[in-house]
Design a protein around this motif. Structure first.
Motif, PDB file in Angstrom:
ATOM      1  N   TRP A 192     -64.973 -27.677  44.703  1.00  0.00           N
ATOM      2  CA  TRP A 192     -65.845 -28.922  45.315  1.00  0.00           C
ATOM      3  C   TRP A 192     -66.844 -29.544  44.187  1.00  0.00           C
ATOM      4  N   ARG A 193     -67.322 -28.593  43.314  1.00  0.00           N
ATOM      5  CA  ARG A 193     -68.415 -29.300  42.527  1.00  0.00           C
ATOM      6  C   ARG A 193     -67.920 -30.444  41.665  1.00  0.00           C
ATOM      7  N   GLN A 194     -66.475 -30.660  41.712  1.00  0.00           N
ATOM      8  CA  GLN A 194     -66.304 -31.854  40.754  1.00  0.00           C
ATOM      9  C   GLN A 194     -65.573 -32.909  41.917  1.00  0.00           C
ATOM     10  N   ARG A 195     -66.105 -32.689  43.095  1.00  0.00           N
ATOM     11  CA  ARG A 195     -65.585 -34.032  44.119  1.00  0.00           C
ATOM     12  C   ARG A 195     -66.962 -34.504  44.575  1.00  0.00           C
ATOM     13  N   MET A 196     -67.171 -35.904  44.350  1.00  0.00           N
ATOM     14  CA  MET A 196     -68.350 -36.552  44.455  1.00  0.00           C
ATOM     15  C   MET A 196     -68.664 -36.636  46.241  1.00  0.00           C
TER      16      MET A 196
ATOM     17  N   ASP B 131     -75.124 -42.418  53.620  1.00  0.00           N
ATOM     18  CA  ASP B 131     -74.807 -42.295  55.013  1.00  0.00           C
ATOM     19  C   ASP B 131     -74.110 -40.913  55.555  1.00  0.00           C
ATOM     20  N   TYR B 132     -74.537 -40.294  56.400  1.00  0.00           N
ATOM     21  CA  TYR B 132     -73.975 -39.266  56.936  1.00  0.00           C
ATOM     22  C   TYR B 132     -72.516 -39.524  57.816  1.00  0.00           C
ATOM     23  N   ARG B 133     -71.839 -38.574  57.772  1.00  0.00           N
ATOM     24  CA  ARG B 133     -70.625 -38.758  59.129  1.00  0.00           C
ATOM     25  C   ARG B 133     -71.191 -38.722  60.596  1.00  0.00           C
ATOM     26  N   LYS B 134     -70.510 -39.369  61.270  1.00  0.00           N
ATOM     27  CA  LYS B 134     -70.648 -39.588  62.584  1.00  0.00           C
ATOM     28  C   LYS B 134     -70.814 -38.237  63.363  1.00  0.00           C
ATOM     29  N   GLY B 135     -72.259 -38.064  63.945  1.00  0.00           N
ATOM     30  CA  GLY B 135     -72.620 -36.608  64.589  1.00  0.00           C
ATOM     31  C   GLY B 135     -73.409 -35.814  63.771  1.00  0.00           C
ATOM     32  N   TYR B 136     -73.811 -36.461  62.663  1.00  0.00           N
ATOM     33  CA  TYR B 136     -74.795 -35.815  61.694  1.00  0.00           C
ATOM     34  C   TYR B 136     -75.806 -36.693  61.418  1.00  0.00           C
ATOM     35  N   THR B 137     -77.426 -36.187  61.557  1.00  0.00           N
ATOM     36  CA  THR B 137     -78.493 -37.223  61.328  1.00  0.00           C
ATOM     37  C   THR B 137     -79.252 -36.948  59.951  1.00  0.00           C
ATOM     38  N   PHE B 138     -79.039 -37.968  59.280  1.00  0.00           N
ATOM     39  CA  PHE B 138     -79.626 -37.834  57.805  1.00  0.00           C
ATOM     40  C   PHE B 138     -81.148 -37.384  58.109  1.00  0.00           C
ATOM     41  N   PRO B 139     -81.730 -36.327  57.477  1.00  0.00           N
ATOM     42  CA  PRO B 139     -83.173 -35.822  57.370  1.00  0.00           C
ATOM     43  C   PRO B 139     -84.229 -36.932  57.206  1.00  0.00           C
TER      44      PRO B 139
ATOM     45  N   GLN C  62     -52.808 -29.722  52.115  1.00  0.00           N
ATOM     46  CA  GLN C  62     -52.156 -28.501  52.716  1.00  0.00           C
ATOM     47  C   GLN C  62     -52.678 -27.909  53.966  1.00  0.00           C
ATOM     48  N   ALA C  63     -52.072 -27.018  54.604  1.00  0.00           N
ATOM     49  CA  ALA C  63     -52.343 -26.684  55.793  1.00  0.00           C
ATOM     50  C   ALA C  63     -53.736 -25.843  55.634  1.00  0.00           C
ATOM     51  N   ILE C  64     -54.326 -26.128  56.518  1.00  0.00           N
ATOM     52  CA  ILE C  64     -55.877 -25.372  56.532  1.00  0.00           C
ATOM     53  C   ILE C  64     -55.561 -23.990  56.798  1.00  0.00           C
TER      54      ILE C  64
ATOM     55  N   CYS D 178     -66.717 -29.876  55.977  1.00  0.00           N
ATOM     56  CA  CYS D 178     -66.956 -31.054  55.357  1.00  0.00           C
ATOM     57  C   CYS D 178     -68.366 -31.465  56.088  1.00  0.00           C
ATOM     58  N   GLY D 179     -68.865 -30.991  57.066  1.00  0.00           N
ATOM     59  CA  GLY D 179     -69.988 -31.541  57.810  1.00  0.00           C
ATOM     60  C   GLY D 179     -70.565 -32.862  57.767  1.00  0.00           C
ATOM     61  N   PRO D 180     -71.585 -33.185  57.088  1.00  0.00           N
ATOM     62  CA  PRO D 180     -72.010 -34.511  57.003  1.00  0.00           C
ATOM     63  C   PRO D 180     -71.430 -35.458  55.878  1.00  0.00           C
ATOM     64  N   ALA D 181     -70.539 -34.886  55.040  1.00  0.00           N
ATOM     65  CA  ALA D 181     -69.727 -35.426  54.225  1.00  0.00           C
ATOM     66  C   ALA D 181     -68.495 -36.016  54.787  1.00  0.00           C
ATOM     67  N   PRO D 182     -67.709 -36.973  54.143  1.00  0.00           N
ATOM     68  CA  PRO D 182     -66.734 -37.561  54.391  1.00  0.00           C
ATOM     69  C   PRO D 182     -65.592 -36.330  54.955  1.00  0.00           C
ATOM     70  N   LEU D 183     -64.748 -36.637  55.999  1.00  0.00           N
ATOM     71  CA  LEU D 183     -63.793 -35.740  56.328  1.00  0.00           C
ATOM     72  C   LEU D 183     -62.484 -35.870  55.399  1.00  0.00           C
ATOM     73  N   VAL D 184     -62.200 -35.041  54.569  1.00  0.00           N
ATOM     74  CA  VAL D 184     -61.117 -35.449  53.630  1.00  0.00           C
ATOM     75  C   VAL D 184     -59.915 -34.352  53.902  1.00  0.00           C
ATOM     76  N   PRO D 185     -58.794 -34.638  53.450  1.00  0.00           N
ATOM     77  CA  PRO D 185     -57.762 -33.598  53.693  1.00  0.00           C
ATOM     78  C   PRO D 185     -57.953 -32.222  53.050  1.00  0.00           C
ATOM     79  N   TYR D 186     -57.684 -31.201  53.571  1.00  0.00           N
ATOM     80  CA  TYR D 186     -57.900 -29.919  52.927  1.00  0.00           C
ATOM     81  C   TYR D 186     -57.029 -29.745  51.731  1.00  0.00           C
ATOM     82  N   MET D 187     -57.823 -29.178  50.543  1.00  0.00           N
ATOM     83  CA  MET D 187     -56.754 -28.888  49.309  1.00  0.00           C
ATOM     84  C   MET D 187     -57.625 -27.645  48.793  1.00  0.00           C
ATOM     85  N   LYS D 188     -56.549 -26.818  48.167  1.00  0.00           N
ATOM     86  CA  LYS D 188     -57.261 -25.801  47.581  1.00  0.00           C
ATOM     87  C   LYS D 188     -57.932 -25.799  46.094  1.00  0.00           C
ATOM     88  N   SER D 189     -57.766 -27.263  46.024  1.00  0.00           N
ATOM     89  CA  SER D 189     -58.404 -27.301  44.479  1.00  0.00           C
ATOM     90  C   SER D 189     -59.978 -27.866  44.892  1.00  0.00           C
TER      91      SER D 189
END
Length: 425
Positions: free
Chosen positions: A225-229, A416-424, A196-198, A208-219
């Motif tokens: 998001w609690r049920q998305r790994m 691994d974090y997404r590019k641009g983010y550093t794991f603490p 969907q459109a953001i 999405c930050g350090p997580a994978p950049l996935v397509p936006y969905m209202k779900s």
């Protein structure tokens, strides 16, 4: 009672009965909320009721969400907090004494560590991190900072949980060798939704930050998001820390020594990618613990509610529940069932106020809070070890003191974090 005393009494009653209003000139600590959604607003509401803080800032990458929170603040207080979309800018400009971190799980570690390093005391929602290595980094940051960090384990403070724990530890349940934690719901979030459109006002890339950049969905956002790994760890990561904390509160052991997990093959066609039905076996030195959750069957035959912990002892079974309080079912069927109702606050049946009161007292008295970061870390570890065992497809062997799975499996403790983010670290 004379007339002047009567007037004083009447005035005091009026103050008690009217809706609370927080005034900035009576406060002590500056406060900022990062993550202004449903649960973050619940925490903030209780913090403002306490009256010991001056709210200076709200932060969220979703302006629609933060606006709702701001409107709630204005209803119940005289504060006019600044609104930020960047937590680093907030920390730099406002330098708050206290930060509430109520963001989705995948943002917990980076924000928590940044807040501690900036000099803030921290209220951190559970689970404390998305991976065990993140939790280890947060614990180090708390120790290095010398600041107070509490975890949002309101069930550790609920009156029936406290009295129930006293009952368990009294020995009246007998010798306990089997513990079963469970969350059973029968729900379906609906058919898969297309990309969907953001929404205007939402920075999805930052969300999405350090997580994978996935397509936006209202779900996914808000709340799904609690049920998305990518962003959380399903029912095990969401509910598990609460009930594992109860188990670790009862036992003197600090963690399991082996973990094995199985999950059913997904059968519902929806946007969730977390296990619908999962079982985890945790082997401790003195007892075995089983976790099970199901989104497929609410266990309608059960005598108790569909969440909680069963402590099976030689004298009977004790159920530590949530909205239904606790119940002890004696082995002798002729004996009386013992029960205590829950005492919970609304909205959302919680006792956040008790966590916050302890947090503020811990800051004032420079003491360790009852729901300290180590307790939060160990309870979160149990959830994440169950996730790791399922991903590994084998039994894992855990050293709860050294917090290691061994050289070949320690890769399961981080991601691994997404590019641009550093794991603490």
């Amino acid at each position: 009672m004379n007339r002047s005393e009567f007037i004083k009494t009447l005035a005091a009653g009026a103050l008690i009965s009217r809706p609370f209003l927080v005034h900035a000139h009576k406060t002590t600590y500056t406060l900022a909320l990062i993550g202004s959604g449903w649960w973050g607003t619940n925490i903030l509401r209780e913090a403002l009721k306490h009256g010991g803080c001056r709210l200076v800032a709200l932060c969220d990458v979703d302006r629609n969400q933060v606006q709702k929170c701001y409107e709630e603040v204005r209803k119940i207080s005289s504060f006019n907090p600044k609104i930020y979309t960047d937590y680093e800018e907030l920390l730099q400009k406002e330098k708050p004494d206290i930060v509430i971190n109520a963001t989705p799980d995948h943002w917990h570690a980076l924000i928590a560590i940044a807040a501690l390093k900036s000099g803030s005391h921290l209220y951190l929602e559970k689970p404390i991190g998305h991976t065990i290595a993140e939790g280890q980094a947060i614990c180090k940051a708390v120790a290095d900072s010398g600041k107070v960090c509490t975890v949002g384990f309101h069930r550790r403070f609920s009156p029936h949980n406290v009295s129930g724990m006293n009952f368990l530890k009294s020995g009246k349940v007998g010798v306990i060798k089997e513990v079963r934690a469970f969350v059973h719901y029968n729900y379906w979030p609906g058919n898969p939704s297309p990309e969907q459109a953001i929404p205007e006002g939402l920075d999805w890339d930052k969300w999405c930050g350090p997580a994978p950049l996935v397509p936006y969905m209202k779900s996914i956002h808000p709340r799904g998001w609690r049920q998305r790994m990518e962003f959380a760890n399903g029912q095990l990561g969401d509910w598990g820390p609460h009930w594992f904390d109860q188990i670790l509160w009862w036992t003197e052991e600090i963690g399991p020594k082996s973990i094995h997990s199985l999950a059913s093959k997904k059968i519902k066609n929806d946007d969730q990618n977390s296990p619908e039905s999962q079982v985890v076996l945790y082997e401790f030195e003195e007892f075995n613990c089983i976790w099970e959750h199901s989104n497929l069957n609410g266990r309608g035959q059960s005598k108790t509610e569909n969440v909680g912990v069963y402590f099976h002892g030689t004298e009977g079974t004790f159920h530590m529940g949530w909205m239904n309080g606790w119940t002890f079912y004696p082995k002798d069927s002729k004996s009386t069932v013992i029960h205590e109702d829950a005492q919970l606050n609304q909205p959302d049946s919680q006792n956040i106020d008790l966590v916050w009161n302890d947090f503020m007292q811990s800051i004032e008295n420079k003491k360790t809070p009852f729901a300290d970061i180590i307790k939060g870390h160990r309870a979160t570890n149990m959830s994440l070890l169950g996730v790791a065992a399922l991903n590994a497809g084998k039994t894992l062997h855990w050293d709860p003191v050294k917090e290691t799975l061994g050289s070949t499996d320690d890769k399961l403790l981080r991601r691994d974090y997404r590019k641009g983010y550093t794991f603490p670290k």
